[in-house]
Design a protein around this motif. Structure first.
Motif, PDB file in Angstrom:
ATOM      1  N   VAL B  57       0.842  -1.204   0.000  1.00 38.85           N
ATOM      2  CA  VAL B  57       0.000   0.000   0.000  1.00 38.85           C
ATOM      3  C   VAL B  57       0.875   1.251   0.000  1.00 38.85           C
ATOM      4  CG1 VAL B  57      -1.790   1.280   1.237  1.00 38.85           C
ATOM      5  CG2 VAL B  57      -1.812  -1.230   1.253  1.00 38.85           C
ATOM      6  N   THR B  58       0.623   2.156  -0.959  1.00 40.28           N
ATOM      7  CA  THR B  58       1.291   3.462  -0.985  1.00 40.28           C
ATOM      8  C   THR B  58       0.205   4.542  -1.086  1.00 40.28           C
ATOM      9  OG1 THR B  58       1.428   3.468  -3.401  1.00 40.28           O
ATOM     10  CG2 THR B  58       3.275   2.484  -2.200  1.00 40.28           C
ATOM     11  N   PHE B  59       0.579   5.769  -0.763  1.00 38.97           N
ATOM     12  CA  PHE B  59      -0.362   6.885  -0.996  1.00 38.97           C
ATOM     13  C   PHE B  59       0.408   8.120  -1.438  1.00 38.97           C
ATOM     14  CE2 PHE B  59       0.797   8.355   3.229  1.00 38.97           C
ATOM     15  CZ  PHE B  59       0.893   7.193   3.984  1.00 38.97           C
ATOM     16  N   ASP B  60      -0.287   8.968  -2.217  1.00 42.43           N
ATOM     17  CA  ASP B  60       0.391  10.144  -2.786  1.00 42.43           C
ATOM     18  C   ASP B  60       0.203  11.361  -1.878  1.00 42.43           C
ATOM     19  OD1 ASP B  60      -2.143  11.227  -3.220  1.00 42.43           O
ATOM     20  OD2 ASP B  60      -2.194  10.654  -5.350  1.00 42.43           O
ATOM     21  N   ASN B  64      -4.403   9.870  -1.757  1.00 40.50           N
ATOM     22  CA  ASN B  64      -4.975   8.860  -2.650  1.00 40.50           C
ATOM     23  C   ASN B  64      -4.197   7.563  -2.441  1.00 40.50           C
ATOM     24  OD1 ASN B  64      -6.864  10.596  -3.964  1.00 40.50           O
ATOM     25  ND2 ASN B  64      -5.191  11.423  -5.210  1.00 40.50           N
ATOM     26  N   MET B  65      -4.891   6.454  -2.126  1.00 37.24           N
ATOM     27  CA  MET B  65      -4.226   5.200  -1.735  1.00 37.24           C
ATOM     28  C   MET B  65      -4.246   4.181  -2.868  1.00 37.24           C
ATOM     29  SD  MET B  65      -5.918   4.930   2.094  1.00 37.24           S
ATOM     30  CE  MET B  65      -4.890   3.527   2.587  1.00 37.24           C
ATOM     31  N   PHE B  66      -3.100   3.487  -3.045  1.00 41.89           N
ATOM     32  CA  PHE B  66      -2.948   2.461  -4.088  1.00 41.89           C
ATOM     33  C   PHE B  66      -2.412   1.173  -3.456  1.00 41.89           C
ATOM     34  CE2 PHE B  66      -2.258   6.689  -5.797  1.00 41.89           C
ATOM     35  CZ  PHE B  66      -3.057   6.725  -6.929  1.00 41.89           C
ATOM     36  N   ALA B  67      -3.237   0.105  -3.472  1.00 44.80           N
ATOM     37  CA  ALA B  67      -2.810  -1.186  -2.915  1.00 44.80           C
ATOM     38  C   ALA B  67      -2.492  -2.119  -4.096  1.00 44.80           C
ATOM     39  CB  ALA B  67      -3.915  -1.774  -2.047  1.00 44.80           C
ATOM     40  N   LEU B 164      -7.492  21.399   4.061  1.00 43.00           N
ATOM     41  CA  LEU B 164      -7.294  19.994   3.700  1.00 43.00           C
ATOM     42  C   LEU B 164      -5.882  19.524   4.048  1.00 43.00           C
ATOM     43  CD1 LEU B 164      -8.711  18.146   0.698  1.00 43.00           C
ATOM     44  CD2 LEU B 164      -6.241  18.047   1.032  1.00 43.00           C
ATOM     45  N   LYS B 165      -4.867  20.380   3.781  1.00 41.37           N
ATOM     46  CA  LYS B 165      -3.480  19.972   4.044  1.00 41.37           C
ATOM     47  C   LYS B 165      -3.254  19.660   5.527  1.00 41.37           C
ATOM     48  CE  LYS B 165       1.351  21.359   3.512  1.00 41.37           C
ATOM     49  NZ  LYS B 165       1.661  20.602   4.759  1.00 41.37           N
ATOM     50  N   GLY B 172      -2.077  11.597   9.135  1.00 41.92           N
ATOM     51  CA  GLY B 172      -0.903  10.836   8.702  1.00 41.92           C
ATOM     52  C   GLY B 172      -1.027  10.207   7.320  1.00 41.92           C
ATOM     53  N   TYR B 173      -1.819  10.813   6.443  1.00 42.29           N
ATOM     54  CA  TYR B 173      -1.969  10.246   5.094  1.00 42.29           C
ATOM     55  C   TYR B 173      -1.515  11.206   3.990  1.00 42.29           C
ATOM     56  CZ  TYR B 173      -3.836   5.762   6.454  1.00 42.29           C
ATOM     57  OH  TYR B 173      -3.955   4.491   6.960  1.00 42.29           O
ATOM     58  N   ALA B 174      -0.543  12.097   4.328  1.00 43.37           N
ATOM     59  CA  ALA B 174       0.087  12.926   3.299  1.00 43.37           C
ATOM     60  C   ALA B 174       1.354  12.188   2.849  1.00 43.37           C
ATOM     61  CB  ALA B 174       0.427  14.300   3.855  1.00 43.37           C
ATOM     62  N   GLY B 175       1.318  11.603   1.638  1.00 43.24           N
ATOM     63  CA  GLY B 175       2.472  10.838   1.138  1.00 43.24           C
ATOM     64  C   GLY B 175       3.482  11.712   0.424  1.00 43.24           C
ATOM     65  N   LYS B 176       4.549  11.089  -0.106  1.00 41.39           N
ATOM     66  CA  LYS B 176       5.600  11.840  -0.796  1.00 41.39           C
ATOM     67  C   LYS B 176       5.398  11.825  -2.308  1.00 41.39           C
ATOM     68  CE  LYS B 176       9.178  11.881   2.666  1.00 41.39           C
ATOM     69  NZ  LYS B 176       8.019  11.887   3.625  1.00 41.39           N
ATOM     70  N   GLU B 177       4.736  10.770  -2.840  1.00 42.12           N
ATOM     71  CA  GLU B 177       4.587  10.635  -4.297  1.00 42.12           C
ATOM     72  C   GLU B 177       3.721  11.778  -4.844  1.00 42.12           C
ATOM     73  OE1 GLU B 177       3.708   6.976  -7.337  1.00 42.12           O
ATOM     74  OE2 GLU B 177       2.234   7.240  -5.731  1.00 42.12           O
ATOM     75  N   PRO B 178       4.211  12.509  -5.868  1.00 45.26           N
ATOM     76  CA  PRO B 178       3.411  13.581  -6.453  1.00 45.26           C
ATOM     77  C   PRO B 178       2.055  13.047  -6.947  1.00 45.26           C
ATOM     78  CG  PRO B 178       5.665  13.654  -7.295  1.00 45.26           C
ATOM     79  CD  PRO B 178       5.529  12.378  -6.518  1.00 45.26           C
ATOM     80  N   CYS B 179       0.997  13.804  -6.747  1.00 43.58           N
ATOM     81  CA  CYS B 179      -0.328  13.356  -7.176  1.00 43.58           C
ATOM     82  C   CYS B 179      -0.409  13.380  -8.697  1.00 43.58           C
ATOM     83  CB  CYS B 179      -1.402  14.253  -6.569  1.00 43.58           C
ATOM     84  SG  CYS B 179      -3.079  13.678  -6.937  1.00 43.58           S
TER      85      CYS B 179
END
Lengths: 417, 417
Positions: B57-60, B64-67, B164-165, B172-179
Motif C-alpha cells: 500500500v502506498t499513498f500520494d 490517494n491510496m494504491f494497494a 485539507l493539508k 498521517g496520510y500525506a504521502g511523498k509521491e506527487p499526485c
C-alpha cells in the motif's frame, strides 16, 4: 405646569456609549446576548452606576433587576422606569439599553437637583427581552406579569442546549425574590421606535398607547435526503423547496393584511446541509404581527392552510407563542402626553410595532411608553442610530412624567397593608 | 470465454458491514467525512486488509491510496479498481465503499485461486470524493487527472476553517509521491447507481458509458438586517425572501430541462439567523447537472437571469466548478459489457447521474464503471441499501473485466521506458 429641571443629555449619551463597549461588534453595533459573560459585565456596570447614584439594587429569581431611589412616603408603590440591557446577535447600541439608562439619568437628575419624590423611583432591567438566545422574547417581564410560569422560563434552552436557569446561576444573577412579588405602582419605558414613522413625519416623540399582537411559530418540514445528481426531479421530496414555498407565503399573507401586518422568517436550519444532498429536513421560525387580533387570527388560518396544502413534504406547524394586542394605562399615557405637550416636542400617539417589556408589564401594572426616532427606522442591526437630542428629549418626557406620577399620590395605588 | 471463478459474495458483504461500523450513525448509515478521525480509522483498516491480501500500500501527497498486487510483467501498467471510503454527513454504507471493497474482493479471489495476472492489479481509495467537507467533490481524483492544481486542493477549507493539508497531515496520510505520478493502465469503478433506473427495469447491472456534466455555484444574497416587528413590509430588504425566490427558480429551471436536468440547493446559511430579525444575508449552494453540456449552459444562463432580475436584495452568483460531460473508454466499457453478457446478468448501457472519481480519472486513464441497483434509488441517505446478490454480481463483472484487461497485454499500454 411642569418642572423646569432638564436631564443631562451629554451624561445620558456617554453612559450609552460606555455601555455599548460591552459586547461591541466591528460594525459599531452590540452582540450582548442575555446571560452571557458580556451580559454579566453589563449588569455589574449598571449596578455600580445605580449604587453610585444612591440606589439599592435587588434582583428576582429570573435576574430582573430593580434599582430603588427611596421616596418620602414608603406606603406608596414605586414608579418604575426601564427596559432591557440584552441585545440581538448583531444588535445596536440603543434598543432596550436606552430605556434603562434613561431611567438612570432621571434618577441622576433628581439627585443633581435634590428633588425628593413621594413615591420611590426604580430603574428596571428585564432579563431576556430579545428572545434571540432563549425564545420567546420578553420572557422574564412575561413571568413577572403572570403570562408565563417561572418553571417555563427557567427551562428555556438555547441552540447549544444550555438552559436559562444554568446560565442565570453561572453569571450570579439568580435572586431569591419570587418573580412578580416586586410590586410597582406604574411602569414607564422609553425606547427607540425601531420603525420609520416618527422620522418620516419629522416628529421626535411617540406617545405609545399600546402594542400590536404577535404570533410565533416553529416549523419543521420533512422530506427525504437523496443524491442531488442521480435523483430525478420527479422522484424528489426536497424539504428546502417546500420551505421556500412557505417562506414566500409568509410574505404574501403579511401583504394581504397590510399595511399594518408583518411576517418574517428570521431563523432557518437545513439538515444535513450538504451541497450535493437533497435536504431531508428544514426547520424555521415564523413571526406574524398585527395591531388587530382578528387579522392575526386570519393570518394564522392562512399559514395553516398553506402548511396543510403542501404535498412534496410533511409540514409540522406549531404556534409557540401568542401575544394579543395590548392597550396601555390611560393615566400613564396621559402623563406622557401632557409632559410632551408642555415640553413643546412635535409628537404623535401611536401603537408599537415591536414587542416590548412594557407590553407584558401592562397586564399587571399601569404602563405606558415613550418613543424617539431612530435613523431609517433601522433596528436589530449594527447600524441602528438615534440622535443625541432626540434621546435627551425622550428622557426629559420620562423625567416629567415620572415626577408627575411619583408626586401626585392620587395616581399611585398604596402598598397593600 | 470467461473464467469460471466467482468472487466470494459473503466475504464482500461482511467487509462492507465491518467498514460500516466506522462512523456508524443511529439510523443505519455512516457519517465518515473525509480526513476525520473516522476516515483515518477506515484507511488503517483498509491498509491492514490489503496487506493481509499480499498487497503493497502506498499513498500520494493527497492521500490517494494504491494497494498493489504484482503481475507477471512489470512493464505493464497496473489495472486499477476502486472508488472512495469517505461518506456524506448522513451517508450510507455502500456509496464509494462498495467500489473500494469490490476491488479488494477481486484481489482476494485472485489469491484464493492462485491466479497470476500479466499486469498488476491495484485497489484505489480516492481522497475527498464527496465534497461534503471540502468542496468541490471528486477533488483528489481531479488533481490526479490534472483537472485541479495540487495547491488548490491542499488549501480547500471546511466550515470550521480547517484546511485539507492540515487535516491530511494530522491523520498521517500525506504521502511523498506527487499526485498524478502514479501511472495506471486502466481504471474500473464499481458503484451503486444512486438512482432508480436499474431497479425500475429489474436490471442488476448498469454498463456505464459516461457521466453527466455538473455546474456548482456559491450564492450570496445581501439584504438588510432589520426589526421583524416594526419594519413595514414595504420598506424591507429581506435576504431570505429573495433567496426563496431563487431556490424556487432552481427547481423551475431544472424542470424546464427535464427529464435529464436536475437542480438542487443542498446547503444554506442565514445571517444573523434570529427569529425576530429580518435576515440581512443568506448564503447557499446550487448544483445543476445535465448529460448535455449545451443544456447545462442554458441552465447557467437562466439562473444568471434570475439573479440579475432580483430587486429586493443584491445577489452574488459565482460558479465555483464546471465539470463537462465525460465519455468513458470504449475498450473498458466493452470489457465490462462483455463480462456482463457472459455472466448472463440483465443489464443496460447508461450515463451516470452522479459524479464519480471515474469521471475525473477518465480524463487521463482509460476508464469505465459498473453500476448495481440500490433500493428506491436512494443514496446520500442513511437508508441507502443494496442487495448482497446485486453487489456480488457487480463484483463478478469487475473481476472478469479486470482479468480480461490485465491478461490481454494488447489492451494495456506499456510503462514508458
Amino acid at each position: 405646569m411642569i418642572s423646569d429641571v432638564r436631564i443631562n443629555g451629554d451624561r445620558l449619551w456617554h453612559s450609552l456609549m460606555d455601555m455599548a463597549q460591552i459586547g461591541a461588534l466591528s460594525n459599531g453595533g452590540c452582540g450582548r446576548l442575555t446571560l452571557t459573560d458580556d451580559d454579566q459585565i453589563a449588569r455589574d456596570l449598571f449596578t455600580q452606576w445605580c449604587e453610585e447614584a444612591g440606589c439599592t439594587v435587588t434582583f428576582d429569581r429570573l435576574g430582573n433587576m430593580f434599582a430603588r431611589r427611596p421616596g418620602r412616603n414608603p406606603d406608596l408603590l414605586p414608579i418604575a422606569l426601564g427596559s432591557h440591557l440584552d441585545t440581538q446577535p448583531h444588535g445596536g447600541k440603543f434598543d432596550g439599553v436606552y430605556g434603562v439608562l434613561a431611567g438612570l439619568e432621571v434618577v441622576r437628575s433628581l439627585n443633581d437637583h435634590g428633588i425628593e419624590t413621594d413615591a420611590a423611583i426604580e430603574v428596571v432591567n428585564w432579563t431576556n427581552e430579545e428572545g434571540a438566545r432563549f425564545a420567546p422574547a420578553m420572557l422574564c417581564s412575561g413571568v413577572y406579569s403572570g403570562l408565563f410560569d417561572l418553571e417555563f422560563a427557567l427551562t428555556r434552552v438555547d441552540k447549544d442546549g444550555l438552559c436559562l436557569k444554568e446560565e442565570l446561576d453561572r453569571i450570579g444573577y439568580a435572586g431569591k425574590e419570587p418573580c412578580g412579588a416586586h410590586d410597582l405602582g406604574a411602569f414607564l419605558e422609553a425606547h427607540i421606535e425601531q420603525g420609520p414613522v416618527l422620522e418620516r413625519h419629522d416628529e421626535i416623540i411617540g406617545v405609545v398607547a399600546g402594542g400590536q399582537g404577535q404570533r410565533w411559530y416553529d416549523v419543521v418540514v420533512l422530506g427525504c435526503d437523496a443524491h442531488s445528481g442521480s435523483t430525478p426531479m420527479s422522484g424528489r421530496r426536497d424539504a428546502l423547496i417546500a420551505a421556500a414555498r412557505i417562506i414566500a407565503a409568509v410574505q404574501t399573507i403579511a401583504l394581504d393584511h397590510g399595511p399594518e401586518g408583518v411576517g418574517t422568517v428570521g431563523e432557518l436550519h437545513v439538515c444535513p446541509n450538504s451541497r450535493n444532498t437533497i435536504p431531508g429536513e428544514v426547520r424555521f421560525s415564523i413571526d406574524f404581527r398585527h395591531p388587530d387580533d382578528n387579522a392575526l387570527s386570519a393570518m394564522d388560518e392562512a399559514i395553516h392552510a398553506v402548511a396543510d396544502a403542501e404535498r412534496d413534504a410533511e409540514v409540522q406547524l406549531d404556534m409557540i407563542w401568542h401575544n394579543p394586542p395590548v392597550h396601555f394605562d390611560s393615566r400613564c399615557v396621559e402623563a406622557i402626553e401632557t409632559a410632551t405637550r408642555a415640553l413643546g416636542y412635535p409628537h404623535r400617539r401611536m401603537i408599537s410595532g415591536a414587542g416590548h417589556d412594557a407590553c407584558q408589564v401592562a397586564r399587571k401594572v399601569p404602563t405606558a411608553m415613550v418613543f424617539v426616532p431612530c435613523k431609517d427606522g433601522l433596528s436589530h442591526n449594527e447600524a441602528e442610530w438615534a440622535e443625541p437630542d432626540h434621546l435627551a428629549a425622550g428622557c426629559n418626557v420620562l423625567f416629567q412624567a415620572a415626577l408627575t406620577l411619583s408626586t401626585h399620590s392620587a395616581l399611585v395605588p398604596e402598598r397593600p397593608a
